[in-house]
Design an enzyme around this catalytic site. Structure first.
Site, PDB file in Angstrom:
ATOM      1  N   LYS A   1     -25.229  90.739 108.773  1.00 45.76           N
ATOM      2  CA  LYS A   1     -23.795  90.525 108.521  1.00 45.76           C
ATOM      3  C   LYS A   1     -23.564  90.560 107.025  1.00 45.76           C
ATOM      4  CE  LYS A   1     -19.983  89.623 110.881  1.00 45.76           C
ATOM      5  NZ  LYS A   1     -19.647  90.008 112.248  1.00 45.76           N
TER       6      LYS A   1
HETATM    7  P1  NAD Z   1      -8.536  90.502 111.727  1.00 40.00           P
HETATM    8  O1  NAD Z   1      -8.593  90.252 110.278  1.00 40.00           O
HETATM    9  O2  NAD Z   1      -8.122  91.845 112.223  1.00 40.00           O
HETATM   10  O3  NAD Z   1      -7.590  89.442 112.455  1.00 40.00           O
HETATM   11  C1  NAD Z   1      -7.679  88.068 112.283  1.00 40.00           C
HETATM   12  C2  NAD Z   1      -6.324  87.504 112.660  1.00 40.00           C
HETATM   13  O4  NAD Z   1      -6.389  86.078 112.642  1.00 40.00           O
HETATM   14  C3  NAD Z   1      -5.213  87.912 111.699  1.00 40.00           C
HETATM   15  O5  NAD Z   1      -4.076  88.311 112.428  1.00 40.00           O
HETATM   16  C4  NAD Z   1      -4.951  86.642 110.900  1.00 40.00           C
HETATM   17  O6  NAD Z   1      -3.631  86.550 110.406  1.00 40.00           O
HETATM   18  C5  NAD Z   1      -5.263  85.574 111.942  1.00 40.00           C
HETATM   19  N1  NAD Z   1      -5.589  84.288 111.344  1.00 40.00           N
HETATM   20  C6  NAD Z   1      -6.259  84.038 110.206  1.00 40.00           C
HETATM   21  N2  NAD Z   1      -6.332  82.726 109.980  1.00 40.00           N
HETATM   22  C7  NAD Z   1      -5.715  82.112 111.009  1.00 40.00           C
HETATM   23  C8  NAD Z   1      -5.460  80.772 111.358  1.00 40.00           C
HETATM   24  N3  NAD Z   1      -5.867  79.774 110.590  1.00 40.00           N
HETATM   25  N4  NAD Z   1      -4.798  80.526 112.503  1.00 40.00           N
HETATM   26  C9  NAD Z   1      -4.369  81.543 113.290  1.00 40.00           C
HETATM   27  N5  NAD Z   1      -4.578  82.832 113.013  1.00 40.00           N
HETATM   28  C10 NAD Z   1      -5.239  83.117 111.881  1.00 40.00           C
HETATM   29  O7  NAD Z   1      -9.988  90.098 112.272  1.00 40.00           O
HETATM   30  P2  NAD Z   1     -10.686  90.566 113.608  1.00 40.00           P
HETATM   31  O8  NAD Z   1     -11.501  91.766 113.300  1.00 40.00           O
HETATM   32  O9  NAD Z   1      -9.702  90.590 114.714  1.00 40.00           O
HETATM   33  O10 NAD Z   1     -11.741  89.378 113.820  1.00 40.00           O
HETATM   34  C11 NAD Z   1     -11.375  88.151 114.445  1.00 40.00           C
HETATM   35  C12 NAD Z   1     -12.621  87.456 114.945  1.00 40.00           C
HETATM   36  O11 NAD Z   1     -13.322  88.328 115.837  1.00 40.00           O
HETATM   37  C13 NAD Z   1     -13.652  87.065 113.876  1.00 40.00           C
HETATM   38  O12 NAD Z   1     -14.302  85.888 114.256  1.00 40.00           O
HETATM   39  C14 NAD Z   1     -14.633  88.222 113.922  1.00 40.00           C
HETATM   40  O13 NAD Z   1     -15.921  87.856 113.436  1.00 40.00           O
HETATM   41  C15 NAD Z   1     -14.646  88.492 115.403  1.00 40.00           C
HETATM   42  N6  NAD Z   1     -15.127  89.837 115.760  1.00 40.00           N
HETATM   43  C16 NAD Z   1     -14.509  90.956 115.318  1.00 40.00           C
HETATM   44  C17 NAD Z   1     -14.972  92.207 115.710  1.00 40.00           C
HETATM   45  C18 NAD Z   1     -14.288  93.498 115.332  1.00 40.00           C
HETATM   46  O14 NAD Z   1     -14.675  94.534 115.869  1.00 40.00           O
HETATM   47  N7  NAD Z   1     -13.298  93.505 114.474  1.00 40.00           N
HETATM   48  C19 NAD Z   1     -16.099  92.298 116.537  1.00 40.00           C
HETATM   49  C20 NAD Z   1     -16.713  91.128 116.982  1.00 40.00           C
HETATM   50  C21 NAD Z   1     -16.208  89.906 116.584  1.00 40.00           C
END
Ligand code: NAD
Length: 476
Positions: free
Chosen positions: A107
């Site tokens: 990561k």
């Molecule tokens: P992203 O940046 O696209 O979205 C995150 C969202 O959460 C945003 O809309 C943001 O405004 C919101 N957010 C941030 N702080 C917040 C809070 N305190 N309360 C409520 N909402 C809040 O990120 P993502 O890629 O969707 O990732 C989200 C989670 O999923 C993370 O834990 C990441 O590790 C996990 N993840 C992502 C992927 C991927 O393919 N993108 C894959 C596996 C896991």
């Protein structure tokens, strides 16, 4: 967020690991070898911005090299720190093993708030960070392959791929150095939606087994289920979009940075997403109740809770108040170890992160294979498949005519049957198969071992078993 009295994110993952490994017959030495993070590289680099030099801190952590390349996203957030990156890297190891993606866990993270910089500045920063990692082989198609995570997406992955290609001009596999790229830069159809799509497939698989549904005190299918999501970013948005549009679920709560929206009759996901894009938050969205203390809405009554933003949002202080009988961890580590124990006691069913959000790495795996094979999936077979289906339809229609047209094929059947599978269909099929198979491997243990009370422990047992076999086969 979790309180100071709770273990850190990395400790929380290790505690979950320990809880599972106690049920296995591994030597203490092998246990430790699997648990520890192999290496974390910290880099501080300067970028000239707005007439001055600004220093940034980034990390790339490699948890396990039992398979290579190692794989895991790069996160851009001002909260990024070594503990978090190491926790996320270890989750990647367990995740890849569980869904049989042939990678070790890694990561990366860069400590910055992407909203503080314009696009050109972000490109300079991303390229410089990538340069630092590439020159140490911490980005490399055969050794370490990043992907998007919170705060990064296709755009950043395209910059990283281009940076790698500039520094490795004769590497024919250069595009495989990173996944989650845009289609026109070597990406794959269906990668952007993959993690959210995987959450949908995971829930569909859960609801296929009435005994599991009953364990959560629920019944029926996804149709009509009330869903609350935290985070309408890449993962959360796609998950609730598909659940509401394709499975009939009702999105009764959306929690974002600036507060939450609540509507018992259901929120229009697309409209909320557009509102956030235009107004920077959910406040003011018409036709729904706005709750300024968004995190409080995690505790509202619903059928399915989908934390899809940050780690540690369900902790010892609020776990007892969570009413949802079923939680699917779309985010990594949204439930602390302490909260997990409280929820287990309460009988809440948790579909754990190492499985629930594995759709992203699964489709990243497909993208990496596509890049190495230098050909789009389906390119060779699609028209041949269509031609064979056409022959079959023609034959059936001839038969029908010979029998006086007593029956006909419906136009919609013909249309669907005649269409050969393109890349998107194949990717979705591979993802669906992966999510079903991995769930079934957890379910087998969950149903058949009385000492395994939850899906998380079952998931860890499957993945630790696979990593252990891999180390043993290597002679370690
Ligand atoms: P992203 O940046 O696209 O979205 C995150 C969202 O959460 C945003 O809309 C943001 O405004 C919101 N957010 C941030 N702080 C917040 C809070 N305190 N309360 C409520 N909402 C809040 O990120 P993502 O890629 O969707 O990732 C989200 C989670 O999923 C993370 O834990 C990441 O590790 C996990 N993840 C992502 C992927 C991927 O393919 N993108 C894959 C596996 C896991």
């Amino acid at each position: 967020m979790s309180s100071k009295s709770e273990p850190s994110f990395r400790q929380s993952v290790d505690l979950m690991f320990n809880r599972a490994v106690r049920l296995m017959d591994l030597s203490p030495g092998l246990e430790e070898k699997i648990r520890v993070c192999n290496a974390t590289y910290t880099v501080r680099f300067g970028v000239r911005l707005r007439g001055d030099i600004k220093t940034f801190t980034g990390y790339r952590s490699v948890h396990s090299e039992h398979m290579e390349p190692v794989k895991g996203g790069i996160r851009f957030a001002d909260t990024v720190n070594q503990d978090e990156v190491e926790a996320l890297a270890s989750l990647m190891t367990y995740k890849c093993a569980l869904v049989e993606a042939p990678f070790g866990g890694s990561k990366g993270g860069l400590c910055l708030n992407p909203r503080d910089y314009d696009e050109h500045e972000l490109e300079l920063i991303t390229r410089r960070f990538a340069y630092e990692l590439i020159k140490r082989d911490l980005i490399n198609p055969s050794q370490n392959v990043p992907a998007p995570d919170m705060g990064t997406g296709e755009r950043e992955m395209a910059w990283i791929a281009d940076q790698y290609a500039r520094m490795n001009t004769t590497d024919i596999n250069a595009r495989a150095c990173v996944t989650g790229k845009p289609l026109n830069a070597g990406g794959i159809a269906g990668r952007v939606e993959a993690t959210g799509r995987g959450v949908q497939y995971a829930l569909r698989e859960f609801f296929r087994e009435p005994a599991d549904v009953a364990k959560a005190g629920l019944s029926g299918k996804l149709d009509g289920k009330r869903v609350i999501v935290q985070g309408l970013g890449n993962v959360g948005y796609h998950a609730v979009k598909f659940l509401s549009e394709e499975d009939g679920s009702i999105i009764t709560g959306i929690i974002e940075r600036d507060g939450a929206l609540v509507s018992e009759t259901g929120l229009d996901v697309e409209a909320v997403r557009q509102w956030i894009a235009q107004h920077g938050g959910v406040a003011g969205f018409p036709g729904a109740e706005y709750v300024a203390d968004g995190a409080k809405v995690l505790e509202n009554a619903c059928d399915i809770l989908i934390p899809a933003a940050l780690e540690g949002v369900i902790h010892k202080e609020n776990a007892a108040n969570i009413q949802a009988p079923l939680i699917i961890e779309a985010a990594n580590g949204p439930i602390t170890f302490g909260a997990d124990e409280i929820l287990r006691e309460k009988g809440t069913v948790i579909i754990p992160d190492l499985y629930a959000n594995a759709g992203g790495v699964t489709v990243s795996y497909f993208e990496w294979v596509k890049n190495l094979s230098h050909i789009r999936f389906g390119r060779m077979q699609r028209r041949q498949e269509e031609a064979r289906n056409e022959m079959l339809v023609q034959e059936l229609e001839n038969l029908s005519a010979a029998m006086g047209n007593q029956w006909t094929l419906t136009p919609s059947f013909k249309q669907q049957f005649l269409r050969g599978a393109g890349e998107l269909e194949l990717v979705r099929s591979g993802l669906d198969d992966t999510m079903r198979t991995a769930f079934q491997s957890m379910r087998d243990i969950w149903h058949n071992r009385s000492d395994v009370p939850d899906l998380r422990t079952a998931g860890y047992l499957v993945s630790i078993g696979k990593v252990a076999s891999s180390y043993k086969a290597k002679g370690l």
